[in-house]
Design an enzyme around this catalytic site. Structure first.
Site, short mmCIF file in Angstrom:
data_model
loop_
_atom_site.label_atom_id
_atom_site.label_comp_id
_atom_site.label_asym_id
_atom_site.label_seq_id
_atom_site.Cartn_x
_atom_site.Cartn_y
_atom_site.Cartn_z
N ASP A 1 6.22 -1.65 2.72
CA ASP A 1 7.12 -1.69 3.87
C ASP A 1 8.22 -2.74 3.72
O ASP A 1 8.94 -3.03 4.68
CB ASP A 1 6.35 -1.90 5.17
CG ASP A 1 5.54 -3.18 5.18
OD1 ASP A 1 5.19 -3.67 4.10
OD2 ASP A 1 5.27 -3.71 6.28
N ASP B 1 6.90 -4.82 -1.35
CA ASP B 1 5.74 -3.95 -1.11
C ASP B 1 6.10 -2.67 -0.35
O ASP B 1 7.28 -2.37 -0.15
CB ASP B 1 4.64 -4.73 -0.37
CG ASP B 1 5.03 -5.03 1.07
OD1 ASP B 1 6.24 -5.13 1.34
OD2 ASP B 1 4.12 -5.15 1.92
N ARG C 1 7.04 -7.99 1.78
CA ARG C 1 6.54 -8.97 0.81
C ARG C 1 7.52 -9.11 -0.35
O ARG C 1 8.32 -8.21 -0.61
CB ARG C 1 5.19 -8.52 0.24
CG ARG C 1 4.10 -8.45 1.25
CD ARG C 1 2.78 -8.14 0.59
NE ARG C 1 1.73 -8.13 1.61
CZ ARG C 1 0.45 -8.34 1.36
NH1 ARG C 1 0.04 -8.56 0.13
NH2 ARG C 1 -0.43 -8.30 2.33
C1 VG1 Z 1 -3.06 -9.67 4.40
C2 VG1 Z 1 -2.54 -11.03 4.00
C3 VG1 Z 1 -1.79 -11.67 5.15
C4 VG1 Z 1 -0.67 -10.72 5.61
C5 VG1 Z 1 -1.24 -9.37 5.93
C6 VG1 Z 1 -0.18 -8.36 6.29
O1 VG1 Z 1 -3.98 -9.80 5.48
O2 VG1 Z 1 -3.59 -11.85 3.57
O3 VG1 Z 1 -1.30 -12.91 4.74
O4 VG1 Z 1 -0.03 -11.25 6.73
O5 VG1 Z 1 -1.97 -8.86 4.82
O6 VG1 Z 1 0.75 -8.24 5.28
P1 VG1 Z 1 -5.56 -9.78 5.26
O7 VG1 Z 1 -6.14 -9.86 6.64
O8 VG1 Z 1 -5.89 -8.52 4.53
O9 VG1 Z 1 -5.87 -10.96 4.42
V1 VG1 Z 1 1.40 -6.72 4.97
O10 VG1 Z 1 2.73 -6.91 3.95
O11 VG1 Z 1 0.07 -5.95 4.41
O12 VG1 Z 1 1.86 -6.17 6.48
CO CO Z 2 4.00 -5.42 3.92
#
Ligand code: VG1
Ligand code: CO
Length: 553
Positions: free
Chosen positions: A289, A287, A292
């Protein structure tokens, strides 16, 4: 390295500012539209709130970098000046202002910095009208825990001034060292430390051999996000994958106009290569950054929940984990596939709220070695963030050692442990009041739901998930409404904490299947009963005004 000394003798300046009321960090830092961050003092206030919270900053070392999205460079310059004014004496900045989230975590740990600031809105789109974000990671290299983010938020509410210094912009593209006042600023290679860490953990010889045979074709889609240079260095340069194996490998400020979100919907270019006429053997994407991962085999998709379970079951095949693993953890909405593996291996399995920050204490305390989330996040104790390329290398290493295609590895796993069908339905940017109303109505029903039957399935228990951290005993409440069903199924409802527009409703559905004859169903089909139960219990269509989810993963 060229060394340039720029002496600035000016003193720190106190700059008056007005507090903002909307700077509460979400699941992973503060994410807002670029235009919000461009308001006078908005970025500065948040950064000063971070510095006030971790004060004293005098004499300390800070890591700084971002995913390269629009406004990254401008923000880096602002933060450098503020860090100098706040007394930091050493700042490590990724060249070009770039550091992937896992690389930042790696650099913080390796250099024993007091923490780092990472500029990213992760999988959210970038560009002048899109999203920007900022998060603080502590000295363990991991996201600030709730206690810290709450303290930062409290600071923002009463912010009256921030500190900065008059200084020229730092040349970010040239490796080297610059001095501003008392502070040394190193522009570092953003890839090297991270690539070395990966090389120390995996069997690069076995993987090189796999790629050299010529009959194993691989493609990595960097989605014009931060991981392009990392993937090129590791996959093409160090492992010998043919040039061009990394596609969309040049980071762009708007990610080429796409969503840098590695799923079957957004990584369509990769999906076409893996499902097309002459399909590749292995595909992966990461993704915005770089934290993922999505991993694909030939015409085969690996659900992230299964991925965590399979990596756990096979960890002993990887050099870094050959001695065994201490335990595992998954975020609550992640399927229970890994729980089954942990049970068989007789190691503990923890269930945490959504967001990587909740794994930090467990990793620091040595209670877990691997952890993951359904949202395409997998990682281990090598750093304190989820790690996209690490997961890809783990899979490649497994394939190289097991000498089996991806699909066979996964199917064999299901035969041994059974299959946890899993899907997530997202309703994006829906009306915020309606979404909150839906959740509060669900909460009000929790006590009455057990025993009720919907679409032929009985609800056996229901709750609103809360978590007590086993290490510091901190309590986190209201982390999602869970329904357990008598057919082995589970439904979870929660609102996203990373969106920047309205509310995003996430509905997670999973169901266990052990019958060998029923392991190859289409996921939505296998979960159709549960989907119906979710609609009947929650009234999703009515509250969201949507006929179907915007994204299904
Ligand atoms: C989402 C995901 C969560 C993850 C977060 C940050 O959060 O569901 O599992 O840890 O993104 O990932 P939320 O609150 O939108 O469901 V990243 O790669 O966006 O820093
Ligand atoms: Co991310």
């Amino acid at each position: 390295m060229t060394t340039e000394q720029v002496k600035q003798v000016q003193q720190s300046k106190q700059i008056k500012t007005q507090a903002f009321t909307d700077q509460k960090p979400g699941t992973s830092g503060l994410r807002k539209k670029v235009t919000q961050f461009q308001q006078t003092g908005y970025l500065e206030n948040f950064v000063q709130a971070v510095f006030n919270t971790i004060a004293p900053c005098a004499g300390k070392k800070l890591v700084l970098g971002g995913d390269g999205r629009f406004y990254n460079r401008e923000a880096i310059q602002v933060i450098i000046r503020m860090a100098v004014a706040n007394g930091f004496t050493h700042i490590l900045v990724g060249q070009g202002g770039i550091l992937s989230t896992p690389a930042a975590s790696c650099v913080i740990r390796k250099n024993q910095a007091c923490g780092g600031i990472i500029l990213s809105a992760s999988h959210n789109p970038g560009g002048p009208d899109e999203d920007f974000g900022i998060k603080f990671n502590g000295e363990n290299g991991g996201p600030a825990p709730e206690k810290l983010t709450e303290a930062i938020f409290q600071q923002t509410l009463s912010m009256e001034q921030y500190l900065s210094i008059d200084a020229n912009d730092v040349e970010l593209d040239q490796l080297g060292t610059v001095q501003i006042a008392e502070c040394k600023i190193d522009i570092i290679d953003p890839v090297n430390d991270y690539a070395n860490l990966m090389e120390s953990m995996f069997d690069f010889t076995a993987m090189k051999h796999l790629l050299a045979q010529g009959d194993f074709r691989l493609c990595f889609d960097a989605m014009h996000a931060v991981n392009g240079p990392y993937a090129k260095e590791i996959l093409e340069k160090r492992l010998g994958a043919p040039a061009g194996s990394v596609i969309n490998g040049v980071p762009l400020t708007d990610f080429g106009g796409g969503h840098p979100d590695p799923n079957l919907v957004h990584a369509h270019e990769l999906v076409a290569l893996l499902y097309g006429d002459d399909p590749f053997d292995f595909g992966a994407a990461s993704d915005g950054d770089g934290d993922r991962n999505m991993v694909l085999g030939k015409q085969f998709y690996i659900n992230p929940c299964d991925s965590l379970a399979i990596l756990t079951a096979n960890a002993d095949l990887i050099p870094a984990y050959a001695e065994g693993i201490a335990g595992v953890a998954r975020s609550m909405p992640t399927s229970r596939a890994v729980d089954r593996v942990a049970k068989a291996m007789n190691i503990p399995c923890y269930e945490t709220p959504t967001g990587w920050k909740f794994f930090g204490n467990l990793l620091d305390a040595g209670k877990i070695t691997l952890c993951g989330e359904e949202s395409f996040g997998t990682g281990s104790d090598h750093i304190r963030e989820k790690d996209g390329l690490w997961a890809v290398l783990f899979w490649l290493n497994l394939i190289a050692v097991k000498k089996q295609p991806v699909s066979e590895i996964v199917k064999n796993h299901w035969l041994q442990y059974g299959r946890d069908y899993f899907t997530r339905h997202d309703y994006e940017a829906v009306d915020s009041d309606n979404a909150h109303e839906m959740i509060s109505q669900l909460k009000a029903k929790i006590a009455d739901l057990p025993g009720q039957v919907f679409a032929g399935v009985k609800i056996t228990s229901a709750d609103d998930f809360q978590y007590i951290d086993p290490v510091d005993k901190s309590k986190t409440t209201e982390q999602g409404v869970r329904l357990y069903l008598d057919n082995g199924g589970r439904i979870v409802f929660r609102l996203s904490g990373t969106g920047t527009q309205g509310a995003t409703l996430r509905v997670y559905l999973d169901c266990y299947q052990q019958d060998p004859a029923l392991l190859a169903q289409e996921t939505q089909q296998a979960l159709s009963e549960l989907i119906q139960v979710a609609e009947t219990v929650a009234g999703i269509k009515q509250f969201t005004g949507r006929e179907k989810p915007d994204v299904i993963t």
